[in-house]
Motif scaffolding. Structure first.
Motif: not given
Length: 441
Positions: A154, A156, A16, A120, A254, A252
Motif C-alpha cells: 500500500s 499514500v 491512510a 486502512l 491511497v 490524495r
C-alpha cells in the motif's frame, strides 16, 4: 439515489494505511475541505478522528499531544483535554469544578465515525448521520483478502491536482505506455484498446477491456477505482486506487496493489524501496501533465464544457466519458467545496519542485520511507566517521605497519566513502525530489 442529491459527505473515505499513522502524536488531514485530526487514545486499539479545532478558541488540535497520564487529546493552546468520545474532560483554567459537567454538550469536539479495515483507517465525513454510516458498507476490494491467496502493498501520496482529474487519469489505461514509458509501459507497444461499458448506475460504473487477458475496471463513487486483471493460469493482479478529494486543486491517492503470485518477492522487497523505485515514479510521470491539463481545462470551461474542450474519438476514452457524464448528471459537474472551503482567488500554476516534492507529498507521511530515510542519513554519518577515523589511524601508524595494516584500512575506508557517496547523492534524493522529464524516458 436522485440525480441531484449525490452526497459526497455521506460516504466512507480511506485516510491512510494504518502502518503510516503515528500512534504517539496527532496527525492533521484534510478531506473534502474538512480539516481533521487523527489520534490514538493510549487505552484503545482504535484511532479517532475529530474536527481539527478546539471548541475553546478554534486552535488546531493536530498541534496538540496525547497526554500520557490520561490518554486523552490535549490542545496545546490552553490545555483543554478531550476523551475518545470527544467530551471535554479537563479545563486547567476552570475555577468552578462543575463547569465541564454543566456545559458537557457545548464543550465537546466534533467526532466522526471511523473504521479500521483492510489495513486502512476509514472516516465518514458527516457527523450527523452516524446511523447511516453504520449501515453503509465500505468500498472494499474483494482482492484485499489473504484468505483468497492475495498479498498486497500500500501507499499514500498527496497530489497537486483535483479529485476529478485523478479519477479521470486512473480511468484511462491508454496513457500508460506514454506517461509511464520505461516504468510501466512502452510507447512503441501502444495499441488500440477495445473497451466496453458493462454497466453505469449512480452507484457503480464498470468497464471491460479486451487485450489478451481479462480486465475489468470498476468505479464505485466517490473514491474506489479498481483494475482487476486475470492472466492465463489463474494469476490475478489488481490496482486498487482510492481517489480522495482534499481541497480545490488537491487530492490524495491511497493505493493497494494485490496479487496472488510472486509472494516471496513481495515479502523480500522493502516497502520503501517499492515506493521510491516504482510507485512514486509512476505518480511523478503524471504529475506535471495533469497539473497543467487541469488548469487548461478550467480556462476552457469558462466558455465551454469538457465535451467540446476534449477530443475523445476512440473506445479507449469510453470510461473517461462515462465518468464525466456521471459527474455532470449526479453532481452537476462540481464538488461541494462551497460547504467547506472559503472561496479564494484561483491558485497559480506551481513549479516542478513543488509539483514533484516527494518529501512533503509522501515521505513524511509514509512510515516505511521516513524510517528508511533516517537510516540512510545515519548510515552516512557512520560511513564518513569510519573514513575519518581510518585515515587518522593510518596516519598515526608506524611506517612498518602502514603496508600490512594501513592499506587494507584505507581500502575499506575508500569503499565506505563510495557507499557514503551512493547514499548521499543517489539514494537520499529519491526521498525528496526526482525530476520527471518525459523526453528523457
Amino acid at each position: 439515489m436522485a440525480e441531484s442529491t449525490f452526497n459526497f459527505f455521506q460516504h466512507w473515505y480511506p485516510i491512510a494505511p494504518l502502518e503510516d499513522l503515528d500512534p504517539k502524536r496527532p496527525t492533521p488531514v484534510t478531506i473534502l475541505g474538512r480539516r481533521l485530526v487523527v489520534w490514538k487514545p493510549t487505552v484503545s486499539e482504535q484511532y479517532r478522528v475529530f474536527l481539527d479545532q478546539c471548541p475553546h478558541r478554534l486552535a488546531p488540535l493536530s498541534e496538540g499531544r496525547v497526554d500520557l497520564e490520561t490518554g486523552n487529546l490535549m490542545c496545546s493552546y490552553h490545555g483543554w483535554q478531550f476523551n475518545p468520545e470527544g467530551e471535554c474532560t479537563h479545563i486547567p483554567q476552570a475555577e468552578n469544578p462543575d463547569l465541564i459537567a454543566k456545559n458537557k454538550d457545548n464543550f465537546c469536539v466534533v467526532t466522526l465515525p471511523i473504521q479500521q479495515i483492510n489495513g486502512l483507517l476509514w472516516v465518514w465525513l458527516d457527523e450527523k448521520s452516524a446511523d447511516l454510516a453504520a449501515s453503509t458498507p465500505l468500498p472494499l476490494s474483494p482482492s484485499i483478502d489473504a484468505s483468497k491467496g492475495f498479498v498486497w502493498s500500500s501507499m499514500v501520496r498527496d497530489l497537486e491536482y483535483d479529485w476529478q482529474t485523478l479519477v479521470e487519469n486512473v480511468a484511462d489505461p491508454s496513457h500508460v505506455p506514454f506517461s509511464h514509458h520505461g516504468v510501466q509501459g512502452n510507447r512503441k507497444q501502444a495499441k488500440p484498446i477495445a473497451m466496453e461499458i458493462a454497466q453505469s448506475t449512480p452507484d457503480l460504473i464498470e468497464a471491460t477491456l479486451s487485450r489478451g487477458f481479462a480486465t475489468r475496471i470498476t468505479f464505485e463513487p466517490p473514491c474506489r477505482l479498481e483494475y482487476a486483471m486475470e492472466f492465463p493460469g489463474g494469476k490475478k493482479f489488481g490496482l486498487v486506487v482510492y481517489c480522495v478529494p482534499v481541497s480545490p486543486g488537491k487530492s490524495r491517492i491511497v493505493g493497494q496493489f494485490p496479487r496472488n503470485f510472486a509472494k516471496t518477492l513481495h515479502h523480500v522487497i522493502p516497502r520503501w524501496w517499492d515506493h521510491i523505485q516504482n510507485r512514486n515514479l509512476v505518480l511523478d510521470g503524471d504529475m506535471v501533465l495533469l497539473h497543467y491539463q487541469e488548469h487548461r481545462l478550467q480556462e476552457y470551461e469558462s466558455t465551454q464544457s469538457w465535451k467540446t474542450a476534449y477530443k475523445m474519438p476512440t473506445s479507449a476514452d469510453l470510461l473517461v466519458i462515462e465518468f464525466r457524464r456521471w459527474f455532470d448528471k449526479y453532481c452537476q459537474g462540481k464538488l461541494p467545496w462551497e460547504q467547506t472551503v472559503v472561496k479564494s482567488p484561483e491558485q497559480p500554476l506551481v513549479n516542478r519542485e513543488v509539483l514533484l516534492d516527494r518529501y512533503k507529498q509522501h515521505t513524511m507521511i509514509c512510515e516505511s520511507c521516513s524510517g528508511a530515510l533516517k537510516n540512510v542519513q545515519r548510515s552516512q554519518v557512520a560511513l564518513i566517521g569510519y573514513f575519518a577515523v581510518s585515515v587518522a589511524t593510518v596516519a598515526a601508524m608506524p611506517d612498518n605497519l602502514r603496508v600490512s595494516l594501513g592499506l587494507p584500512l584505507i581500502a575499506l575506508a575508500l569503499i565506505g566513502l563510495g557507499g557514503y557517496a551512493w547514499l548521499k547523492f543517489w539514494l537520499e534524493p529519491k526521498f525528496y525530489f526526482v525530476d520527471y522529464v518525459h523526453s528523457d524516458k
